[in-house]
Scaffold this active site. Structure first.
Site, PDB file in Angstrom:
ATOM      1  N   LYS A 206      31.615 -30.663 -70.756  1.00 62.72           N
ATOM      2  CA  LYS A 206      32.132 -30.654 -71.933  1.00 62.72           C
ATOM      3  C   LYS A 206      33.096 -29.035 -71.709  1.00 62.72           C
ATOM      4  O   LYS A 206      34.140 -29.523 -72.517  1.00 62.72           O
ATOM      5  CB  LYS A 206      30.797 -29.077 -72.399  1.00 62.72           C
ATOM      6  CG  LYS A 206      30.628 -27.481 -73.180  1.00 62.72           C
ATOM      7  CD  LYS A 206      29.749 -27.280 -73.421  1.00 62.72           C
ATOM      8  CE  LYS A 206      29.581 -26.070 -75.003  1.00 62.72           C
ATOM      9  NZ  LYS A 206      28.557 -25.295 -74.874  1.00 62.72           N
ATOM     10  N   GLU A 212      34.403 -28.313 -59.720  1.00 63.60           N
ATOM     11  CA  GLU A 212      33.976 -29.621 -59.469  1.00 63.60           C
ATOM     12  C   GLU A 212      34.171 -30.688 -59.672  1.00 63.60           C
ATOM     13  O   GLU A 212      34.339 -32.461 -59.469  1.00 63.60           O
ATOM     14  CB  GLU A 212      32.268 -29.740 -58.984  1.00 63.60           C
ATOM     15  CG  GLU A 212      31.738 -28.182 -58.240  1.00 63.60           C
ATOM     16  CD  GLU A 212      31.962 -27.014 -59.004  1.00 63.60           C
ATOM     17  OE1 GLU A 212      32.411 -27.012 -60.261  1.00 63.60           O
ATOM     18  OE2 GLU A 212      30.979 -25.809 -58.297  1.00 63.60           O
ATOM     19  N   GLY A 267      25.403 -26.157 -72.118  1.00 60.95           N
ATOM     20  CA  GLY A 267      25.390 -27.585 -71.247  1.00 60.95           C
ATOM     21  C   GLY A 267      23.947 -27.617 -70.786  1.00 60.95           C
ATOM     22  O   GLY A 267      24.034 -28.863 -70.734  1.00 60.95           O
ATOM     23  N   ARG A 268      22.993 -26.931 -70.282  1.00 59.19           N
ATOM     24  CA  ARG A 268      21.668 -27.642 -69.910  1.00 59.19           C
ATOM     25  C   ARG A 268      20.795 -27.780 -71.184  1.00 59.19           C
ATOM     26  O   ARG A 268      19.287 -28.065 -70.875  1.00 59.19           O
ATOM     27  CB  ARG A 268      21.541 -26.487 -69.021  1.00 59.19           C
ATOM     28  CG  ARG A 268      21.039 -25.229 -69.748  1.00 59.19           C
ATOM     29  CD  ARG A 268      20.636 -23.913 -68.827  1.00 59.19           C
ATOM     30  NE  ARG A 268      20.318 -22.644 -69.662  1.00 59.19           N
ATOM     31  CZ  ARG A 268      21.973 -21.817 -69.987  1.00 59.19           C
ATOM     32  NH1 ARG A 268      23.033 -22.629 -69.420  1.00 59.19           N
ATOM     33  NH2 ARG A 268      21.413 -20.660 -70.302  1.00 59.19           N
ATOM     34  N   GLU A 353      18.851 -20.898 -65.439  1.00 54.08           N
ATOM     35  CA  GLU A 353      19.652 -20.363 -65.828  1.00 54.08           C
ATOM     36  C   GLU A 353      19.253 -19.396 -66.755  1.00 54.08           C
ATOM     37  O   GLU A 353      20.295 -19.081 -67.600  1.00 54.08           O
ATOM     38  CB  GLU A 353      20.851 -21.503 -65.890  1.00 54.08           C
ATOM     39  CG  GLU A 353      21.867 -21.589 -66.141  1.00 54.08           C
ATOM     40  CD  GLU A 353      23.311 -22.203 -66.288  1.00 54.08           C
ATOM     41  OE1 GLU A 353      23.684 -22.298 -65.102  1.00 54.08           O
ATOM     42  OE2 GLU A 353      22.738 -23.634 -66.710  1.00 54.08           O
ATOM     43  N   HIS A 384       1.235 -32.302 -48.830  1.00 54.86           N
ATOM     44  CA  HIS A 384       1.526 -33.297 -47.368  1.00 54.86           C
ATOM     45  C   HIS A 384       2.851 -32.258 -47.440  1.00 54.86           C
ATOM     46  O   HIS A 384       2.975 -31.694 -45.872  1.00 54.86           O
ATOM     47  CB  HIS A 384       1.478 -34.506 -47.002  1.00 54.86           C
ATOM     48  CG  HIS A 384       0.901 -35.172 -47.409  1.00 54.86           C
ATOM     49  ND1 HIS A 384      -0.268 -35.464 -46.766  1.00 54.86           N
ATOM     50  CD2 HIS A 384       0.754 -35.484 -48.531  1.00 54.86           C
ATOM     51  CE1 HIS A 384      -1.266 -35.975 -47.167  1.00 54.86           C
ATOM     52  NE2 HIS A 384      -0.749 -36.644 -48.971  1.00 54.86           N
ATOM     53  N   LYS A 512      32.671 -18.359 -58.700  1.00 57.38           N
ATOM     54  CA  LYS A 512      33.527 -19.280 -58.595  1.00 57.38           C
ATOM     55  C   LYS A 512      34.764 -18.258 -58.934  1.00 57.38           C
ATOM     56  O   LYS A 512      35.380 -19.019 -58.401  1.00 57.38           O
ATOM     57  CB  LYS A 512      33.857 -19.003 -60.053  1.00 57.38           C
ATOM     58  CG  LYS A 512      32.482 -20.524 -60.170  1.00 57.38           C
ATOM     59  CD  LYS A 512      32.372 -21.218 -62.595  1.00 57.38           C
ATOM     60  CE  LYS A 512      31.110 -21.904 -63.137  1.00 57.38           C
ATOM     61  NZ  LYS A 512      31.961 -21.729 -64.707  1.00 57.38           N
TER      62      LYS A 512
HETATM   63  C1  G6Q Z   1      24.746 -25.041 -68.365  1.00 58.16           C
HETATM   64  C2  G6Q Z   1      26.038 -24.167 -67.730  1.00 58.16           C
HETATM   65  C3  G6Q Z   1      26.120 -25.222 -66.357  1.00 58.16           C
HETATM   66  C4  G6Q Z   1      27.306 -26.112 -67.226  1.00 58.16           C
HETATM   67  C5  G6Q Z   1      27.947 -26.614 -66.090  1.00 58.16           C
HETATM   68  C6  G6Q Z   1      29.369 -27.801 -66.712  1.00 58.16           C
HETATM   69  O1  G6Q Z   1      23.904 -24.751 -69.066  1.00 58.16           O
HETATM   70  O2  G6Q Z   1      26.674 -24.020 -68.618  1.00 58.16           O
HETATM   71  O3  G6Q Z   1      25.270 -26.214 -65.720  1.00 58.16           O
HETATM   72  O4  G6Q Z   1      26.550 -27.188 -67.886  1.00 58.16           O
HETATM   73  O5  G6Q Z   1      28.698 -25.622 -65.244  1.00 58.16           O
HETATM   74  O6  G6Q Z   1      29.816 -27.654 -67.087  1.00 58.16           O
HETATM   75  P1  G6Q Z   1      30.971 -28.867 -68.500  1.00 58.16           P
HETATM   76  O7  G6Q Z   1      30.170 -29.457 -68.871  1.00 58.16           O
HETATM   77  O8  G6Q Z   1      31.773 -27.599 -69.095  1.00 58.16           O
HETATM   78  O9  G6Q Z   1      31.779 -29.374 -67.085  1.00 58.16           O
END
Ligand code: G6Q
Length: 553
Positions: A206, A212, A267-268, A353, A384, A512
Site C-alpha cells: 500500500k 521488508e 491493509g488487513r 491488529e 493431537h 520498526k
Molecule cells: C494492516 C497493516 C499492515 C500492512 C503491512 C504492509 O492493516 O497496515 O499489516 O498491511 O505493514 O504494509 P504495506 O502494504 O504498506 O507494505
C-alpha cells in the site's frame, strides 16, 4: 465517550454471568430443547450455531441492549456511509465498496469510490485475461505461469490465505509463491524454484515503503537482472499493487503496470482490492469475482438484518460475552478443512491488529478487556497437539469450529471422519465429563477403588468451554468471501462495543523505528565495531554478541 463498562447494560450482564457461574452448559441444554433453533442463524451461504455458549434469552437480550447502548447500528451506518471512522488516521473504512455491486454507489469525502473500484477491477480483469491467454509475455517471448507475490502483513496474509483456500479452483499449470519475510531465506527459496523467463513479480505494498517488501523487491529485481532480464524488461515481469504511484515509478515500474487502491482500504481489509491480483491470477478472474460476491452477500446481510438475527452482530456479542463477562482471554480458530490452514494466521492479524488496543477512540484508557489472543490450526491436526489445554487446561479458551459439509475432494470416508471430529469436539468441550461419569467408567473397566481414586481426577473434563460452529455446504469462492466478511464485521462490532478504533495499528510502529536505529550498529558483517552502549544492558549485550559471532563467521 461513555465508558461502556459503567453502563447499566454492562452491569446487567455482570449480574447474569454471576448468576450463571454455577449452571453448567449441559444443564442449559437439558432444560431447553429449542436452544439450537434459537441460537443459530443462516445467512449468505453460512450457518452459525452459537448454542454451545453459556447463554440464556436474558443474556441475549442484555447483549442486544449493550449493542444499542454502544450505538452499533449508528456506527455501522457511518461505516457504510464512508465517514472517516478511522479517527486517528482521519480515514474512511470502505472495504465494503470493493465488493459492492456495480450499481451500488459508495462514496467518501465527495469521491465516487464505486467508480474507482469498477475501473480498477476492469483493469485487473484485462491484465488477468492477457496473462492467462499467454498474451502477456516475458522477455524471451514465453508466457508467464508463475507469480511471486512480494508483500507483508495485510499485503500478504489475505491473498495467501485465499489462494490456499481456493486450491481446488487453481488454473492448471499456474503457481504462486507468497514472499513476506525480510529473512532472505524466504525469497531465496522461491527464486531457486522459479524460471526467470516465466515469472511475474507482483510487488504488493500500500505504502511502497515497507522495509521488508522493498528489500525483497530490490533483491528480486537484482536476481532478475542476473538471470537474463534487462532494465527494459521490467515492464514484462514486474507489476505493483499500491496507493503510492510516485514510489512505484521510482522503483522502475511504469504506471500501466500499477494497480491501485486507496487510503480508505485498510491493509488487513485489502484482499478485495488490487491486493487480490495474485488470487485472481491463480484462480481466474471469474472466481475472484465470486469471492467478492460472497462478501457482498454478507455485507448486505450485515447492513440490513435486525441485530438479533444478524450473524456478525451475534458472533460479536458472543465474543464480548465470553471475553468480558466469562473472562476468557484466548480464542481458537479451528477450521476443519485443510485448505483453510492459513485462516488462523489471517484472522490473527484481522482481529488482533484491529482490537488489540487498550485506549478508546477518544484517547482514554478503557476500563474493560478488549480483543483476545487468537491462535489456531486446522482440525484434526490441532487435536493431537494443543486441544489438551482446550479440554482440561486451567484457563478456558473459546473457539470457532469451521467446516464444509461436503469436501472439494471426497476421498473414501475421510470427510465423514473429519466431520465426526468437528462435531465431537464441540460436544466434548461443552459437556465435559463429570467425576461420577469417570468413576462409573473406570468401575466398568474393572479398576479397583484405589485405582479409581488415583486416576479419576485426571480423567475429569470440566466442560463449559464455549464454542461456535460455522458450517457451509462447500468451501468455494462465494462461501470463502462470506466467511471473511463475517469476521471483518464481527471485529468491527466488537470494536464499537469496546469503544476502540479497530482500523489503526500504532502498536506496530515502535519496533520498526528501533530496528531502523539498530541496523547501522550491526550492518557490515566482518567489520570491527565499537561496543554498543546506546541501549539497555540486555540489548547492548546481544548486539555485541551478534557482532562478535558475525565477525568470526
Ligand atoms: C494492516 C497493516 C499492515 C500492512 C503491512 C504492509 O492493516 O497496515 O499489516 O498491511 O505493514 O504494509 P504495506 O502494504 O504498506 O507494505
Amino acid at each position: 465517550m461513555t465508558e461502556i463498562s459503567s453502563t447499566p447494560q454492562w452491569k446487567a450482564l455482570e449480574a447474569d454471568a454471576a448468576g450463571l457461574a454455577q449452571v453448567p452448559m449441559r444443564a442449559l441444554f437439558d432444560s431447553d430443547p429449542d436452544r439450537f433453533a434459537r441460537y443459530s442463524i443462516e445467512a449468505a451461504g453460512l450457518f452459525l450455531d452459537y448454542a454451545k455458549n453459556k447463554l440464556t434469552d436474558q443474556v441475549v437480550d442484555h447483549l442486544l441492549a449493550l449493542a444499542a447502548a454502544a450505538d452499533v447500528e449508528e456506527r455501522r451506518a457511518a461505516m457504510f456511509a464512508g465517514e472517516a471512522i478511522n479517527v486517528t488516521e482521519g480515514r474512511a473504512v470502505l472495504h465494503v465498496a470493493l465488493r459492492a455491486a456495480a450499481t451500488d454507489a459508495y462514496s467518501t469525502a465527495g469521491e465516487d469510490a464505486s467508480a474507482l473500484v469498477q475501473a480498477e477491477l476492469k483493469k485487473m480483469k484485462g491484465f488477468c485475461d492477457r496473462v492467462h491467454q499467454g498474451a502477456f509475455k516475458g522477455y524471451s517471448g514465453k508466457a508467464l505461469d508463475t507469480v511471486v507475490n512480494i508483500g507483508i502483513g495485510g499485503s500478504d496474509l489475505g491473498p495467501q490465505m485465499a489462494a490456499a483456500a481456493l486450491q481446488p479452483f487453481w488454473i492448471d499449470g499456474r503457481r504462486t509463491f507468497f514472499i513476506s519475510n525480510v529473512d532472505g531465506q524466504h525469497l531465496a527459496a522461491a527464486l531457486d524454484a522459479v524460471d526467470p523467463e516465466r515469472t511475474l513479480f507482483v510487488i504488493a505494498s500500500k505504502t511502497f515503503t515497507t522495509q521488508e517488501t522493498m528489500t525483497n523487491a530490490k533483491s528480486a529485481r537484482a536476481w532478475f537482472f542476473e538471470n537474463g532480464g534487462g532494465e527494459d524488461d521490467i515492464a514484462k515481469h514486474f507489476v505493483a499493487l499500491s496507493t503510492n504511484a510516485e514510489a512505484v515509478a521510482a522503483f522502475g515500474i511504469d504506471r500501466e503496470n500499477m494497480f491501485q487502491f486507496w487510503d480508505w482500504v485498510g491493509g488487513r481489509y485489502s484482499l478485495w482490492s488490487a491486493i487480490g491480483l495474485s488470487i485472481a491470477l491463480q484462480v481466474g478472474f471469474d472466481n475472484f469475482t465470486k469471492l467478492l460476491a460472497g462478501a457482498q452477500r454478507m455485507d448486505q446481510h450485515f447492513k440490513t438484518t435486525p441485530m438479533a438475527q444478524n450473524m456478525p452482530v451475534m458472533l460479536a456479542l458472543v465474543g464480548v460475552w465470553n471475553r468480558n463477562f466469562i473472562g476468557i482471554s484466548a480464542h481458537a480458530i479451528l477450521p476443519y478443512d485443510q485448505h483453510l490452514a492459513r485462516l488462523p494466521a489471517y484472522l490473527q492479524q484481522a482481529d488482533m491488529e484491529s482490537n488489540g488496543k487498550r485506549v478508546s477512540a477518544d484517547g482514554s484508557v478503557v476500563a474493560h478487556a478488549t480483543g483476545p489472543v487468537l491462535f489456531g490450526e486446522p482440525g484434526t491436526n490441532g487435536q493431537h497437539a494443543f486441544y489438551q489445554l482446550l479440554h482440561q487446561g486451567a484457563d478456558i479458551v473459546s473457539a470457532d469450529f469451521i467446516a464444509p459439509a461436503i469436501s472439494q475432494r471426497e476421498l473414501g470416508d475421510h470427510h465423514e471422519k473429519l466431520l465426526s471430529n468437528f462435531l465431537a469436539q464441540t460436544e466434548a468441550l461443552m459437556r465435559g465429563k463429570t467425576e461420577a461419569e469417570v468413576r462409573d467408567e473406570l468401575r466398568g473397566e474393572g479398576k479397583s477403588d484405589a485405582e479409581i481414586d488415583a486416576l479419576s481426577p485426571h480423567k475429569i473434563f470440566p466442560g463449559d468451554r464455549p464454542t461456535n460452529s460455522i458450517l457451509m455446504e462447500r468451501l468455494e469462492p462465494e462461501t470463502l468471501g462470506s466467511l471473511i466478511a463475517l469476521y471483518e464485521h464481527k471485529i468491527f462490532v466488537e470494536g464499537v462495543i469496546w469503544g476502540i478504533n479497530s482500523f489503526d495499528q500504532w502498536g506496530v510502529e515502535l519496533g520498526k523505528v528501533l530496528a531502523r536505529n539498530i541496523l547501522p550498529e550491526i550492518a557490515g558483517a566482518g567489520e570491527e565495531k565499537p561496543s554498543a552502549t546506546a541501549h539497555d544492558a540486555s540489548t547492548n549485550g546481544l548486539i555485541n554478541r551478534i557482532n562478535a559471532i558475525r565477525r568470526k563467521g
